[in-house]
Design a protein around this motif. Structure first.
Motif, PDB file in Angstrom:
ATOM      1  N   CYS A   3      13.747  36.407  52.732  1.00 21.66           N
ATOM      2  CA  CYS A   3      14.486  35.701  51.683  1.00 21.66           C
ATOM      3  C   CYS A   3      14.944  34.347  52.219  1.00 21.66           C
ATOM      4  CB  CYS A   3      15.687  36.523  51.224  1.00 21.66           C
ATOM      5  SG  CYS A   3      16.726  35.707  50.001  1.00 21.66           S
ATOM      6  N   CYS A  12      10.905  40.155  47.288  1.00 23.67           N
ATOM      7  CA  CYS A  12      11.417  38.865  46.823  1.00 23.67           C
ATOM      8  C   CYS A  12      10.706  38.404  45.551  1.00 23.67           C
ATOM      9  CB  CYS A  12      11.270  37.786  47.903  1.00 23.67           C
ATOM     10  SG  CYS A  12      12.307  38.068  49.352  1.00 23.67           S
ATOM     11  N   SER A  15       8.043  33.908  45.082  1.00 29.50           N
ATOM     12  CA  SER A  15       7.344  33.634  46.354  1.00 29.50           C
ATOM     13  C   SER A  15       6.279  32.566  46.170  1.00 29.50           C
ATOM     14  CB  SER A  15       6.704  34.926  46.873  1.00 29.50           C
ATOM     15  OG  SER A  15       5.801  35.458  45.909  1.00 29.50           O
ATOM     16  N   ARG A  21      13.280  34.706  47.027  1.00 32.08           N
ATOM     17  CA  ARG A  21      14.666  35.170  47.006  1.00 32.08           C
ATOM     18  C   ARG A  21      14.685  36.634  46.610  1.00 32.08           C
ATOM     19  NH1 ARG A  21      15.077  29.939  45.309  1.00 32.08           N
ATOM     20  NH2 ARG A  21      16.544  28.645  46.483  1.00 32.08           N
ATOM     21  N   CYS A  22      15.548  37.401  47.275  1.00 30.59           N
ATOM     22  CA  CYS A  22      15.684  38.815  46.952  1.00 30.59           C
ATOM     23  C   CYS A  22      16.537  38.966  45.687  1.00 30.59           C
ATOM     24  CB  CYS A  22      16.303  39.580  48.116  1.00 30.59           C
ATOM     25  SG  CYS A  22      17.976  39.056  48.523  1.00 30.59           S
ATOM     26  N   CYS A  25      20.307  37.959  46.058  1.00 36.86           N
ATOM     27  CA  CYS A  25      20.570  36.521  46.077  1.00 36.86           C
ATOM     28  C   CYS A  25      20.341  35.889  44.707  1.00 36.86           C
ATOM     29  CB  CYS A  25      19.692  35.836  47.123  1.00 36.86           C
ATOM     30  SG  CYS A  25      20.111  36.299  48.830  1.00 36.86           S
TER      31      CYS A  25
END
Length: 480
Positions: A3, A12, A15, A21-22, A25
């Motif tokens: 992430c 995530c 991508s 981002r996970c 987040c």
């Protein structure tokens, strides 16, 4: 992947953009670049993160469409809303031989002209709507209200309502009373779910020949209100519950006596037992039962009037704070200043607003009510907003746009939804209305109150009596 925010190895999103981002987040609240409020981030730019509201008006969100070149917020795959709608709507409306019937071309034009983005989301999120459009293109469904009703899988499924309202507003389908049609459709589903033929016969007679006939008679040819539908549905649903409860006690409507009625009223197996009063009274009148009666519901809860200081504090906020929506400001002030109910406010149209050389007035009853500034300017703003909605079918006796429209053409805000909006801005509608009527009754006679605000003569006298007691108590408090 790793992430880009928390540097942890997790599943995530995003991508492909190079900024994985996970989920944690993505849902984390961060200060918005424009408004500064902690919100969920929907877009990240070189200037910083944006919340959903600010991203709608941010210049970075506008890019040229790859097909027509229009600079706006793109919908998907580099296409604007109109071009994406042309691709994803006209394709299922095309017959197998590649032709589009003229009436279906009008359907596509109406849906795209009214709100192309909502049409795309409508087709994406509703499997019923997508199947409906496909069947229209294949010729398996006709453009009639009856065929659209047959496509609705359940009484609470409103996936076809948006499609229908747009077609009615465009003149492709005739205007009809949608709330009455929805009630009749709900009754059909309710009756079909009953297994006992005797229960089915009783509920059919009560629902269709008593409740619906009563609603039609009281409407006098005008569209019925959603509140009337809610009351009828609760009474019919409680009648079904009452018959089921009688079976559990080895009784029928013909063998039921007052002892069972008393047990029904005190039983904790269900809520609102007094709602069955309409069904029991009808059964006695129609000779399906005898010597039965359910009393009126106990007196409603009295709301404590809003404190005078708090009432005027909220009124000043709504008058001067531009952060509230105009519809919320006007509706809240109508409750705070003139004691109007959300049900009556939601049914106002632009025809109720009178604008002449003397100022702005609101026709709530026989005598127009003159509005002071700055409330008159807010009402005029609301009129302009209401008239700016294109393709609006009025569906009211004034043949004028609703003052509080919704995203569905021809449909105003319901009483329940407007009450919820007022509650969200910190305004308890019942307590505020009580305070307003008590204050007004001190300033004017009940007859004037009736002509201006449409309060019944009996209610005006009751409010006036309460205002006298309130004024006396206030005078005693001032003396002490």
């Amino acid at each position: 992947m790793q992430c880009s925010t928390c540097d942890k190895i997790r599943p995530c999103f995003h991508s492909a953009d190079g900024t994985p981002r996970c989920r944690a987040c993505l849902t984390k609240l961060e200060p918005c670049t424009d408004c500064g409020r902690p919100s969920r981030v929907v877009a990240r730019t070189p200037r910083g993160p944006f919340c959903e509201n600010c991203w709608e008006v941010a210049p970075e969100a506008r890019k040229p469409c790859q097909q027509c070149g229009t600079v706006e917020k793109l919908f998907h795959f580099g296409l604007c809303r109109r071009c994406a709608g042309e691709r994803h709507l006209r394709q299922p409306l095309t017959s197998p031989n590649g032709e589009v019937r003229p009436e279906l071309d009008k359907v596509a034009t109406a849906l795209l002209d009214f709100n192309s983005r909502r049409t795309l989301l409508y087709l994406r999120e509703s499997a019923t709507a997508k199947q409906l459009v496909t069947d229209l293109g294949a010729g398996a469904c006709d453009l009639t209200h009856e065929d659209l009703d047959a496509r609705m899988p359940g009484p609470k499924d409103l996936s076809v309502d948006y499609f229908r309202s747009v077609l009615v507003s465009a003149g492709i389908l005739p205007v009809r009373d949608e709330y009455l049609a929805r009630l009749e459709r709900w009754i059909e589903f309710k009756i079909a779910a009953l297994d006992d033929p005797e229960d089915r016969r009783l509920i059919t007679a009560f629902a269709r020949w008593d409740r619906v006939v009563r609603i039609r008679r009281r409407a006098r040819g005008k569209p019925i209100s959603p509140a009337a539908v809610d009351v009828a549905q609760s009474q019919i649903g409680k009648a079904v519950t009452f018959l089921t409860w009688l079976k559990k006690h080895d009784a029928t409507l013909a063998t039921c006596d007052q002892t069972l009625i008393d047990l029904w009223l005190t039983s904790e197996d269900h809520q609102g037992p007094y709602i069955a009063r309409a069904f029991v009274a009808w059964a006695v009148r129609s000779k399906y039962a005898s010597s039965l009666s359910i009393p009126h519901r106990p007196q409603r809860t009295f709301y404590r009037p809003l404190d005078a200081d708090e009432r005027w504090t909220i009124a000043r906020q709504l008058l001067n704070d531009d952060s509230y929506e105009t519809k919320d400001r006007v509706a809240g002030l109508m409750v705070l200043l003139y004691g109007q109910t959300p049900a009556k406010i939601s049914r106002l149209t632009t025809a109720h607003v009178l604008h002449d050389e003397n100022g702005v007035a609101l026709q709530l009853h026989k005598t127009p009510l003159r509005l002071p500034p700055p409330l008159d300017e807010l009402v005029l703003q609301l009129v302009e907003i209401a008239r700016s909605h294109e393709h609006m079918v009025m569906s009211n006796e004034q043949n004028a746009p609703w003052l509080f429209p919704t995203q569905r053409p021809g449909k105003p805000l319901t009483n329940r939804r407007l009450t919820r909006r007022l509650h969200n801005i910190g305004l308890p509608s019942e307590a505020a209305r009580c305070a307003a009527l008590l204050d007004l009754c001190i300033q004017m006679p009940p007859a004037v109150l009736q002509r201006l605000l449409g309060v019944s003569a009996f209610a005006a006298e009751r409010w006036a009596a309460g205002a006298v007691r309130t004024a006396y108590a206030a005078e005693v408090a001032r003396r002490s």
